[in-house]
Design a protein around this motif. Structure first.
Motif, PDB file in Angstrom:
ATOM      1  N   SER A   1      11.190 -15.520 -16.271  1.00 23.63           N
ATOM      2  CA  SER A   1      11.025 -14.080 -16.480  1.00 23.63           C
ATOM      3  C   SER A   1       9.548 -13.669 -16.509  1.00 23.63           C
ATOM      4  N   GLN A   2       8.634 -14.634 -16.740  1.00 22.91           N
ATOM      5  CA  GLN A   2       7.207 -14.355 -16.709  1.00 22.91           C
ATOM      6  C   GLN A   2       6.603 -14.640 -15.328  1.00 22.91           C
ATOM      7  N   MET A   3       7.103 -15.690 -14.667  1.00 24.43           N
ATOM      8  CA  MET A   3       6.556 -16.042 -13.349  1.00 24.43           C
ATOM      9  C   MET A   3       6.942 -15.023 -12.285  1.00 24.43           C
ATOM     10  N   ILE A   4       8.165 -14.539 -12.318  1.00 23.31           N
ATOM     11  CA  ILE A   4       8.649 -13.646 -11.263  1.00 23.31           C
ATOM     12  C   ILE A   4       7.802 -12.373 -11.136  1.00 23.31           C
ATOM     13  N   PRO A   5       7.530 -11.618 -12.232  1.00 21.75           N
ATOM     14  CA  PRO A   5       6.671 -10.431 -12.076  1.00 21.75           C
ATOM     15  C   PRO A   5       5.240 -10.781 -11.689  1.00 21.75           C
ATOM     16  N   ALA A   6       4.745 -11.980 -12.080  1.00 20.11           N
ATOM     17  CA  ALA A   6       3.390 -12.389 -11.694  1.00 20.11           C
ATOM     18  C   ALA A   6       3.314 -12.620 -10.187  1.00 20.11           C
ATOM     19  N   PHE A   7       4.313 -13.303  -9.632  1.00 15.34           N
ATOM     20  CA  PHE A   7       4.360 -13.481  -8.176  1.00 15.34           C
ATOM     21  C   PHE A   7       4.537 -12.131  -7.475  1.00 15.34           C
ATOM     22  N   ARG A   8       5.430 -11.298  -8.007  1.00 13.23           N
ATOM     23  CA  ARG A   8       5.685  -9.991  -7.387  1.00 13.23           C
ATOM     24  C   ARG A   8       4.421  -9.153  -7.299  1.00 13.23           C
ATOM     25  N   ASP A   9       3.708  -9.039  -8.409  1.00  6.99           N
ATOM     26  CA  ASP A   9       2.507  -8.201  -8.435  1.00  6.99           C
ATOM     27  C   ASP A   9       1.390  -8.787  -7.578  1.00  6.99           C
ATOM     28  N   SER A  10       1.306 -10.111  -7.508  1.00  4.47           N
ATOM     29  CA  SER A  10       0.303 -10.740  -6.647  1.00  4.47           C
ATOM     30  C   SER A  10       0.563 -10.409  -5.185  1.00  4.47           C
ATOM     31  N   TYR A  11       1.824 -10.485  -4.766  1.00  6.50           N
ATOM     32  CA  TYR A  11       2.168 -10.132  -3.382  1.00  6.50           C
ATOM     33  C   TYR A  11       1.896  -8.661  -3.096  1.00  6.50           C
ATOM     34  N   LEU A  12       2.128  -7.790  -4.081  1.00 10.91           N
ATOM     35  CA  LEU A  12       1.858  -6.368  -3.888  1.00 10.91           C
ATOM     36  C   LEU A  12       0.366  -6.110  -3.696  1.00 10.91           C
ATOM     37  N   ILE A  13      -0.478  -6.824  -4.434  1.00 11.18           N
ATOM     38  CA  ILE A  13      -1.926  -6.685  -4.252  1.00 11.18           C
ATOM     39  C   ILE A  13      -2.333  -7.170  -2.864  1.00 11.18           C
ATOM     40  N   ILE A  14      -1.739  -8.269  -2.417  1.00 12.53           N
ATOM     41  CA  ILE A  14      -2.024  -8.781  -1.071  1.00 12.53           C
ATOM     42  C   ILE A  14      -1.607  -7.750  -0.025  1.00 12.53           C
ATOM     43  N   ALA A  15      -0.448  -7.133  -0.218  1.00 12.67           N
ATOM     44  CA  ALA A  15       0.009  -6.087   0.705  1.00 12.67           C
ATOM     45  C   ALA A  15      -0.967  -4.924   0.741  1.00 12.67           C
ATOM     46  N   LEU A  16      -1.525  -4.563  -0.407  1.00 10.57           N
ATOM     47  CA  LEU A  16      -2.502  -3.479  -0.477  1.00 10.57           C
ATOM     48  C   LEU A  16      -3.763  -3.822   0.318  1.00 10.57           C
ATOM     49  N   ILE A  17      -4.218  -5.068   0.220  1.00 12.45           N
ATOM     50  CA  ILE A  17      -5.402  -5.502   0.984  1.00 12.45           C
ATOM     51  C   ILE A  17      -5.119  -5.413   2.483  1.00 12.45           C
ATOM     52  N   ALA A  18      -3.932  -5.854   2.911  1.00  8.69           N
ATOM     53  CA  ALA A  18      -3.566  -5.762   4.327  1.00  8.69           C
ATOM     54  C   ALA A  18      -3.551  -4.313   4.795  1.00  8.69           C
ATOM     55  N   LEU A  19      -3.087  -3.409   3.937  1.00 14.33           N
ATOM     56  CA  LEU A  19      -3.066  -1.987   4.275  1.00 14.33           C
ATOM     57  C   LEU A  19      -4.490  -1.449   4.428  1.00 14.33           C
ATOM     58  N   VAL A  20      -5.398  -1.878   3.563  1.00 16.36           N
ATOM     59  CA  VAL A  20      -6.806  -1.476   3.664  1.00 16.36           C
ATOM     60  C   VAL A  20      -7.405  -1.959   4.984  1.00 16.36           C
ATOM     61  N   VAL A  21      -7.085  -3.187   5.382  1.00 16.65           N
ATOM     62  CA  VAL A  21      -7.574  -3.717   6.659  1.00 16.65           C
ATOM     63  C   VAL A  21      -7.063  -2.860   7.816  1.00 16.65           C
ATOM     64  N   SER A  22      -5.815  -2.436   7.739  1.00 19.47           N
ATOM     65  CA  SER A  22      -5.254  -1.582   8.784  1.00 19.47           C
ATOM     66  C   SER A  22      -6.013  -0.266   8.889  1.00 19.47           C
ATOM     67  N   VAL A  23      -6.340   0.333   7.748  1.00 15.26           N
ATOM     68  CA  VAL A  23      -7.082   1.601   7.741  1.00 15.26           C
ATOM     69  C   VAL A  23      -8.489   1.400   8.304  1.00 15.26           C
ATOM     70  N   LEU A  24      -9.178   0.345   7.877  1.00  5.90           N
ATOM     71  CA  LEU A  24     -10.517   0.057   8.392  1.00  5.90           C
ATOM     72  C   LEU A  24     -10.490  -0.171   9.899  1.00  5.90           C
ATOM     73  N   SER A  25      -9.456  -0.860  10.377  1.00  6.12           N
ATOM     74  CA  SER A  25      -9.340  -1.123  11.808  1.00  6.12           C
ATOM     75  C   SER A  25      -9.168   0.180  12.590  1.00  6.12           C
ATOM     76  N   ALA A  26      -8.389   1.094  12.053  1.00  5.51           N
ATOM     77  CA  ALA A  26      -8.215   2.393  12.708  1.00  5.51           C
ATOM     78  C   ALA A  26      -9.527   3.157  12.773  1.00  5.51           C
ATOM     79  N   MET A  27     -10.401   2.948  11.783  1.00  7.34           N
ATOM     80  CA  MET A  27     -11.681   3.651  11.744  1.00  7.34           C
ATOM     81  C   MET A  27     -12.660   3.114  12.780  1.00  7.34           C
ATOM     82  N   TYR A  28     -12.760   1.776  12.923  1.00  7.35           N
ATOM     83  CA  TYR A  28     -13.805   1.239  13.800  1.00  7.35           C
ATOM     84  C   TYR A  28     -13.341   1.009  15.229  1.00  7.35           C
ATOM     85  N   ALA A  29     -12.026   0.975  15.478  1.00  3.25           N
ATOM     86  CA  ALA A  29     -11.549   0.721  16.846  1.00  3.25           C
ATOM     87  C   ALA A  29     -11.992   1.820  17.796  1.00  3.25           C
TER      88      ALA A  29
END
Length: 463
Positions: free
Chosen positions: A413-441
């Motif tokens: 019950s402690q590991m599951i939300p820790a993994f979940r939130d870590s993946y969500l932060i990773i998803a946020l970083i990928a989204l930022v990369v997508s936005v930056l790519s749209a800016m410089y392309a």
């Protein structure tokens, strides 16, 4: 061969530890010595290849890698193994410093993305086959053969390099090599890579970590001052005035950080929460390099025909969706959703990497292709280390937020939300990369139309 070697070695470390009668913290230096040497030398070798030619540097890299591989397989002691891995990394640095630049120089601009995509696909094949081939070799003939297998491949590569690689253009201007810049840069990069690769287990107040931070800061300042004042710098800092060059390297770094954060966390989730064995977890993880292998050449061809912006943005959106699905499957577990999430991360990297690398390589003058290719490879190396460190630290921080003092005592019950939130932060970083790519392309045409003078330097860069 290089990707295969990188993915094979981790499988062999536990067996090598037993054979050499040492601790895990010591045997890890078989991998770390290779990574640190590569970090120290790839940029200097890239600069040397720009000055003296890429063809022979690349071919010589094969030869050095062969000798280093053979000595690794022969190694009678751990010290001998460390020295052999360093020699092997010297050869690998010569190869990586020239691979993308040779392809760029030999390929017309309208086919560059496809060509770089094929090269990235080859890396995906190596990463995919590494665990399978490594496991088979270790089981059948022993861990030493994971190094010996490089020898025949390297011999073929050396011969093909001599016979088939295009001749380098004659250098009309011979620049001086920046030895002082190399002296400052090597310990700076080694310190940075060491901090990133040790981040998940290091004691941040330990003498070696504190010393690494000091060397990193002092070395970076000294390198910057030196590069600003000399006529022929190791790294032409004016290249960073191009948005394509700067943001392309940054997004490349962050994209590999996304992939390696996922690759670091996924086995722990599958083992600690889902209780899967190592073989099954390994089969799950092959979804990432399979996605890369299939989509890199396709993405490169699409970028050549329709421009880089769409595949850059779509690639990182796919990685965002994949990371989001992995967050979902921590709570509502599904084999299909887990595989789909991992596959989308690999597909996203496969779609993103070729147009990103092609844009960056196409934004610089021909006499800077080597150093640009080296910078891209260095960004990838730093991204790998950053991803592993970020993945581990984010999970530990989220566990701490759940009130966990010791990771070994964490409940489901402690590991599951820790993994979940870590993946969500990773998803946020990928989204930022997508936005930056749209800016410089959109900057592509402006940068690539910059006129090139007789010395191969764009007037935009000179300004």
């Amino acid at each position: 061969m290089a990707a295969l070697d990188a993915s094979i070695i981790n499988i062999a470390l536990p067996i090598m530890r037993r054979d050499f009668h040492t601790h895990m913290s010591t045997i890890e230096w078989v991998s770390l010595s290779y990574i640190l040497t590569l970090a120290a030398l790839i940029v200097p070798f890239s600069r040397l290849s720009d000055m003296f030619g890429r063809r022979w540097m690349y071919t010589l890299g094969f030869s050095v890698f062969i000798v280093g591989s053979f000595l690794c397989g022969f190694a009678p002691s751990l010290l001998f193994m460390f020295l052999s891995r360093i020699l092997q990394a010297v050869g690998a640095a010569m190869l990586q410093a020239n691979s993308v630049s040779i392809i760029t120089a030999a390929t017309p601009s309208h086919a560059r993305g496809k060509a770089i995509g094929i090269q990235a696909s080859a890396q995906g094949v190596g990463l995919s086959l590494g665990p399978l081939i490594g496991g088979a070799l270790i089981t059948l003939v022993g861990w030493r053969w994971i190094f010996y297998v490089n020898v025949p491949v390297g011999i073929v590569g050396t011969i093909l390099g001599i016979l088939m690689l295009p001749q380098d253009a004659k250098k009309s201007l011979r620049e001086k090599f920046d030895f002082l810049g190399a002296v400052f840069l090597a310990p700076t990069l080694v310190s940075l890579v060491y901090i990133l690769n040790s981040g998940t287990q290091a004691n941040w107040t330990s003498p070696i970590v504190i010393t690494s931070f000091i060397v990193l800061i002092v070395g970076a300042i000294a390198f910057y001052v030196n590069e600003r004042r000399i006529a022929s710098p190791m790294v032409d800092l004016t290249l960073f005035r191009s948005k394509i060059f700067s943001l392309g390297n940054l997004t490349g770094l962050l994209s590999f950080a996304v992939m390696y954060a996922v690759m670091f966390l996924a086995p722990f989730f599958l083992d600690n929460v889902r209780r899967l064995d190592a073989l099954t977890s390994g089969l799950f993880l092959t979804a990432i390099p399979i996605g890369m292998t299939i989509f890199t050449p396709i993405s490169g061809a699409i970028a050549d025909k329709f421009g880089p912006k769409r595949p850059l943005v779509i690639g990182m959106l796919a990685a965002t969706l994949g990371s989001g699905l992995l967050a979902v499957t921590t709570v509502w577990y599904s084999v299909l959703i887990t595989l789909l999430g991992l596959l989308l991360v690999g597909v996203g990297m496969g779609v993103f990497t070729p147009p990103n690398n092609s844009q960056v390589m196409g934004s610089v003058p021909t006499n800077r292709l080597g150093i640009t290719g080296g910078m891209l490879n260095m960004s990838r190396t730093l991204g790998m280390g950053l991803g592993v460190t970020f993945g581990g630290l984010s999970y530990q921080l989220f566990l701490g937020a759940e009130g966990v003092i010791s990771e070994s005592r964490a409940t489901f019950s402690q590991m599951i939300p820790a993994f979940r939130d870590s993946y969500l932060i990773i998803a946020l970083i990928a989204l930022v990369v997508s936005v930056l790519s749209a800016m410089y392309a959109g900057q592509r045409k402006k940068d690539m139309k910059a006129p090139i003078d007789s010395q191969g330097m764009s007037h935009v860069a000179q300004k």
